[in-house]
Scaffold this motif. Structure first.
Motif, short mmCIF file in Angstrom:
data_model
loop_
_atom_site.label_atom_id
_atom_site.label_comp_id
_atom_site.label_asym_id
_atom_site.label_seq_id
_atom_site.Cartn_x
_atom_site.Cartn_y
_atom_site.Cartn_z
N ARG A 109 0.87 -1.19 0.00
CA ARG A 109 0.00 0.00 0.00
C ARG A 109 0.90 1.24 0.00
NH1 ARG A 109 -4.03 -0.26 4.87
NH2 ARG A 109 -5.13 -1.71 3.52
N THR A 110 0.58 2.24 -0.83
CA THR A 110 1.39 3.47 -0.89
C THR A 110 0.72 4.57 -0.07
OG1 THR A 110 2.10 2.85 -3.13
CG2 THR A 110 2.50 5.12 -2.44
N HIS A 111 1.49 5.17 0.85
CA HIS A 111 1.00 6.25 1.72
C HIS A 111 1.78 7.53 1.40
CE1 HIS A 111 0.24 2.58 4.02
NE2 HIS A 111 -0.70 3.22 4.66
N TRP A 112 1.06 8.64 1.25
CA TRP A 112 1.68 9.95 1.10
C TRP A 112 1.33 10.74 2.36
CZ3 TRP A 112 -0.43 7.45 -3.07
CH2 TRP A 112 0.38 7.32 -4.18
N PRO A 113 2.31 11.03 3.23
CA PRO A 113 2.02 11.82 4.43
C PRO A 113 1.59 13.23 4.04
CG PRO A 113 4.20 10.79 4.56
CD PRO A 113 3.69 10.60 3.16
N TYR A 116 -2.96 11.05 5.78
CA TYR A 116 -2.30 10.36 4.69
C TYR A 116 -3.25 10.24 3.51
CZ TYR A 116 0.87 8.73 8.33
OH TYR A 116 1.76 8.68 9.37
N LYS A 117 -2.69 10.32 2.31
CA LYS A 117 -3.41 9.91 1.11
C LYS A 117 -2.88 8.51 0.84
CE LYS A 117 -4.05 10.82 -3.76
NZ LYS A 117 -3.54 11.56 -4.91
N VAL A 118 -3.78 7.57 0.59
CA VAL A 118 -3.38 6.17 0.48
C VAL A 118 -3.88 5.59 -0.84
CG1 VAL A 118 -3.46 3.89 1.59
CG2 VAL A 118 -3.58 5.97 3.00
N GLU A 127 -4.34 1.88 -2.41
CA GLU A 127 -4.35 0.43 -2.22
C GLU A 127 -4.53 -0.20 -3.59
OE1 GLU A 127 -4.60 -3.34 -0.46
OE2 GLU A 127 -4.23 -1.49 0.64
N GLU A 158 -8.38 4.63 -3.74
CA GLU A 158 -7.61 5.77 -3.27
C GLU A 158 -8.43 6.42 -2.18
OE1 GLU A 158 -5.09 9.19 -5.56
OE2 GLU A 158 -7.11 8.80 -6.28
N SER A 192 -6.74 8.98 4.93
CA SER A 192 -6.77 8.39 6.26
C SER A 192 -6.27 9.44 7.24
CB SER A 192 -5.87 7.16 6.31
OG SER A 192 -5.71 6.73 7.65
#
Length: 190
Positions: free
Chosen positions: A89-93, A104-106, A108, A169, A172
């Motif tokens: 899963r990619t998380h952008w703080p 976070y923008k996530v 999946e 998308e 969170s």
């Protein structure tokens, strides 16, 4: 830029603004009620600018106070964070401060996973931007679609991920225990 540097630029800026408008010190004095000598000392930097002096001058020139003071331009407002990949899963703080509320923008990816509910301290809020997000929360097993949100105490066993139909998308927001999000809804018919 330091306060002293900002204040040092006020005098020359006042002089230039007055000359650009072809206004004499005497005419500006008459309009503002500030003596010619005070205006002259202000423009030459021999008098420190104050709100009592700058407000009438700003009104006389019909400009915002910012234009007289020359406030520095705001920095780049864009959040430039490096993505973090955890468990596929990619998380952008989206927040920069440690502790407290984290956003976070996530992304999946499309994949089918067997839910493995976990618990931990905190409170979470999810908002789906695109795709479908499966949320298992206690005895509930729901699918959230774009525009839907969920909030929950993370001490309740929970898991979320793709439905397997496509990527999802979402945003969170996670906060320490006791810190809750506030979602306001418009009343029906409004």
């Amino acid at each position: 830029m330091t306060t002293d540097e900002v204040l040092a630029g006020v005098g020359p800026r006042l002089r230039q603004m007055r000359k650009d408008r072809e206004v004499t010190l005497a005419a500006l004095s008459e309009t503002t009620g500030i003596s010619v000598s005070t205006l002259s000392r202000l423009e030459s930097g021999l008098r420190k600018p104050s709100l009592e002096l700058l407000l009438p001058i700003a009104r006389a020139h019909q400009v915002a106070l910012d234009e007289l003071v020359g406030t520095p331009a705001a920095g780049d407002p864009r959040v430039r964070s490096k993505p973090i990949v955890m468990g596929g899963r990619t998380h952008w703080p989206l927040t920069r401060q440690p502790g407290g509320l984290q956003a976070y923008k996530v992304l999946e990816p499309k994949r089918r996973q067997e839910p493995d509910p976990r618990t931990h301290e905190g409170y979470e809020w999810l908002y789906v931007l695109s795709g479908k997000l499966r949320l298992v929360l206690g005895e509930h097993d729901v699918v959230l679609t774009a525009g839907e949100a969920a909030e929950f105490d993370t001490r309740v066993p929970h898991w979320f991920g793709s439905t397997g139909e496509g990527p999802v998308e979402f945003l969170s927001l996670f906060g320490p225990q006791g810190e809750r999000m506030h979602v306001r809804a418009r009343p029906k018919g409004a």
